[in-house]
Enzyme design. Structure first.
Site, PDB file in Angstrom:
ATOM      1  N   ASP A  22      38.455  82.776  -2.710  1.00  0.00           N
ATOM      2  CA  ASP A  22      37.687  83.460  -1.673  1.00  0.00           C
ATOM      3  C   ASP A  22      37.854  82.750  -0.327  1.00  0.00           C
ATOM      4  OD1 ASP A  22      36.015  85.317  -0.559  1.00  0.00           O
ATOM      5  OD2 ASP A  22      34.168  84.534  -1.443  1.00  0.00           O
ATOM      6  N   GLY A  23      37.764  83.532   0.732  1.00  0.00           N
ATOM      7  CA  GLY A  23      37.761  82.948   2.080  1.00  0.00           C
ATOM      8  C   GLY A  23      39.014  83.208   2.891  1.00  0.00           C
ATOM      9  N   ASN A  24      39.911  84.045   2.385  1.00  0.00           N
ATOM     10  CA  ASN A  24      41.147  84.334   3.135  1.00  0.00           C
ATOM     11  C   ASN A  24      40.841  84.969   4.493  1.00  0.00           C
ATOM     12  OD1 ASN A  24      42.445  83.491   0.877  1.00  0.00           O
ATOM     13  ND2 ASN A  24      43.256  85.487   0.280  1.00  0.00           N
ATOM     14  N   SER A  67      39.675  92.805  -7.216  1.00  0.00           N
ATOM     15  CA  SER A  67      38.627  93.393  -8.072  1.00  0.00           C
ATOM     16  C   SER A  67      38.627  94.908  -7.913  1.00  0.00           C
ATOM     17  CB  SER A  67      37.260  92.836  -7.672  1.00  0.00           C
ATOM     18  OG  SER A  67      36.855  93.403  -6.446  1.00  0.00           O
ATOM     19  N   ASN A  70      37.392  95.838  -4.627  1.00  0.00           N
ATOM     20  CA  ASN A  70      38.234  95.588  -3.445  1.00  0.00           C
ATOM     21  C   ASN A  70      38.913  96.843  -2.896  1.00  0.00           C
ATOM     22  OD1 ASN A  70      39.250  92.249  -4.504  1.00  0.00           O
ATOM     23  ND2 ASN A  70      37.666  92.845  -3.053  1.00  0.00           N
ATOM     24  N   TRP A  71      38.928  97.941  -3.680  1.00  0.00           N
ATOM     25  CA  TRP A  71      39.507  99.192  -3.150  1.00  0.00           C
ATOM     26  C   TRP A  71      38.719  99.701  -1.959  1.00  0.00           C
ATOM     27  CZ3 TRP A  71      44.206 100.233  -4.673  1.00  0.00           C
ATOM     28  CH2 TRP A  71      44.618  99.898  -5.970  1.00  0.00           C
ATOM     29  N   ARG A 190      34.816  78.669  -7.556  1.00  0.00           N
ATOM     30  CA  ARG A 190      34.847  79.661  -6.468  1.00  0.00           C
ATOM     31  C   ARG A 190      34.942  78.907  -5.151  1.00  0.00           C
ATOM     32  NH1 ARG A 190      31.879  85.343  -5.700  1.00  0.00           N
ATOM     33  NH2 ARG A 190      32.851  85.882  -3.722  1.00  0.00           N
ATOM     34  N   ARG A 196      28.536  83.075  -6.064  1.00  0.00           N
ATOM     35  CA  ARG A 196      28.366  84.296  -6.869  1.00  0.00           C
ATOM     36  C   ARG A 196      29.479  84.404  -7.889  1.00  0.00           C
ATOM     37  NH1 ARG A 196      27.653  86.223  -1.744  1.00  0.00           N
ATOM     38  NH2 ARG A 196      29.840  86.818  -1.577  1.00  0.00           N
ATOM     39  N   SER A 198      30.447  87.659  -8.880  1.00  0.00           N
ATOM     40  CA  SER A 198      31.136  88.871  -8.416  1.00  0.00           C
ATOM     41  C   SER A 198      31.896  89.619  -9.517  1.00  0.00           C
ATOM     42  CB  SER A 198      32.100  88.536  -7.267  1.00  0.00           C
ATOM     43  OG  SER A 198      31.382  88.007  -6.182  1.00  0.00           O
TER      44      SER A 198
HETATM   45  C1  FPP Z   1      39.455  86.881  -1.124  1.00  0.00           C
HETATM   46  O1  FPP Z   1      39.308  86.469   0.219  1.00  0.00           O
HETATM   47  C2  FPP Z   1      40.852  87.114  -1.465  1.00  0.00           C
HETATM   48  C3  FPP Z   1      41.382  88.266  -2.008  1.00  0.00           C
HETATM   49  C4  FPP Z   1      40.561  89.444  -2.321  1.00  0.00           C
HETATM   50  C5  FPP Z   1      42.815  88.384  -2.262  1.00  0.00           C
HETATM   51  C6  FPP Z   1      43.405  87.218  -2.983  1.00  0.00           C
HETATM   52  C7  FPP Z   1      44.883  87.339  -2.989  1.00  0.00           C
HETATM   53  C8  FPP Z   1      45.741  86.339  -2.690  1.00  0.00           C
HETATM   54  C9  FPP Z   1      45.331  84.942  -2.407  1.00  0.00           C
HETATM   55  C10 FPP Z   1      47.185  86.610  -2.784  1.00  0.00           C
HETATM   56  C11 FPP Z   1      47.618  86.032  -4.068  1.00  0.00           C
HETATM   57  C12 FPP Z   1      48.772  86.651  -4.671  1.00  0.00           C
HETATM   58  C13 FPP Z   1      49.005  86.610  -6.017  1.00  0.00           C
HETATM   59  C14 FPP Z   1      50.292  87.147  -6.539  1.00  0.00           C
HETATM   60  C15 FPP Z   1      48.035  86.093  -7.000  1.00  0.00           C
HETATM   61  P1  FPP Z   1      38.510  87.440   1.221  1.00  0.00           P
HETATM   62  O2  FPP Z   1      39.492  88.366   1.827  1.00  0.00           O
HETATM   63  O3  FPP Z   1      37.406  88.104   0.474  1.00  0.00           O
HETATM   64  O4  FPP Z   1      37.976  86.420   2.262  1.00  0.00           O
HETATM   65  P2  FPP Z   1      36.623  86.574   3.128  1.00  0.00           P
HETATM   66  O5  FPP Z   1      35.477  86.499   2.160  1.00  0.00           O
HETATM   67  O6  FPP Z   1      36.688  85.381   4.040  1.00  0.00           O
HETATM   68  O7  FPP Z   1      36.685  87.877   3.860  1.00  0.00           O
END
Ligand code: FPP
Length: 249
Positions: A22-24, A67, A70-71, A190, A196, A198
């Site tokens: 999480d956190g991208n 998940s 996520n859609w 996490r 959470r 989730s």
């Molecule tokens: C959650 O961060 C991340 C995801 C829903 C996507 C995870 C996918 C990758 C790291 C790519 C990996 C690729 C493979 C092949 C496994 P968020 O977007 O919910 O972050 P936020 O809470 O800061 O918005």
């Protein structure tokens, strides 16, 4: 300063680690970049954690990549994520084989876009004989969905007469889960400071130690993984027993 790796007890490592990456999005935002930039950099962390786990001898690593919920994200982000899964799985295939790592996936895979499913199935087939570690991707996965499918399967077997309601047991449930044959995770991590579950592995996490890291996923490196395992090893797992019983056993 001593590194977390040197402090790890190699005899009590978890067999199965599950991670909510999480956190991208927040990582990208902190650099005034679009969310997809965070996902792309998240792949580096996936690579590091997979490599570190294989080096330690962890048998199963399950990553929550997408998940069912996520859609609901913007279509552009979902499309990019699906493309990223295809390109990452294809690009990393030779590395997986070189390191004897088997790729598996759990989730509603048939509902993934056809090219995502094809790349995934190709990698699953190509790595199926590897036995050093299993990298399990949760893709289009939700714990409630998995439990609903398990319930449907039990109901069908009861109505066809092949299962007696009196014989429903933990074993008959576990054998109908997507993780059948895989030990439950002893450790669930996490990232990003969120506390959470989730909808992740709702049955399988029953006795897992939950470790939360404040690091945003794209910054998660081997040392962070070692720290989380160290935290797990410092905890006492009681499985409903008293502390005295655990010490004696
Ligand atoms: C959650 O961060 C991340 C995801 C829903 C996507 C995870 C996918 C990758 C790291 C790519 C990996 C690729 C493979 C092949 C496994 P968020 O977007 O919910 O972050 P936020 O809470 O800061 O918005």
């Amino acid at each position: 300063m001593e590194l977390a790796l040197d402090l790890l007890d190699k005899n009590t490592l978890p067999r199965h680690i599950a991670i909510i990456m999480d956190g991208n999005g927040r990582w990208a935002k902190s650099q005034s970049m679009p969310r997809v930039f965070g996902h792309r950099n998240g792949v580096k962390a996936v690579r590091e954690v997979t490599e570190a786990s294989a080096e330690l001898g962890i048998e199963y690593l399950t990553l929550y990549a997408f998940s069912k919920e996520n859609w609901k994200r913007p279509r552009k982000e979902v499309n990019m994520l699906m493309k990223l899964f295809v390109s990452t799985v294809s690009k990393e295939l030779s590395t997986l084989n070189k390191n004897n790592i088997r790729l598996k996936a759990i989730g509603d895979l048939e509902s993934l876009p056809p090219d995502t499913l094809a790349a995934l199935n190709n990698a699953i087939e190509s790595t199926k004989d590897n036995d050093h570690m299993t990298l399990n991707l949760a893709l289009n996965y939700s714990g409630r969905w998995e439990l609903t499918e398990m319930t449907k399967s039990i109901a069908k077997d009861i109505s066809s007469g092949s299962l007696n309601p009196e014989d429903i047991s933990e074993e008959s449930i576990v054998s109908r889960l997507l993780t059948s044959g895989t030990p439950d995770p002893e450790l669930m991590i996490r990232t990003s400071g969120e506390h959470r579950i989730s909808n992740f592995l709702l049955w399988q996490l029953s006795y897992a130690e939950l470790v939360f890291s404040d690091i945003l996923w794209p910054d998660f490196r081997k040392e962070e993984l070692y720290k989380c395992i160290l935290e797990y090893q410092r905890r006492e797992r009681r499985f409903g027993m008293t502390s005295d019983q655990v010490v004696k056993s």
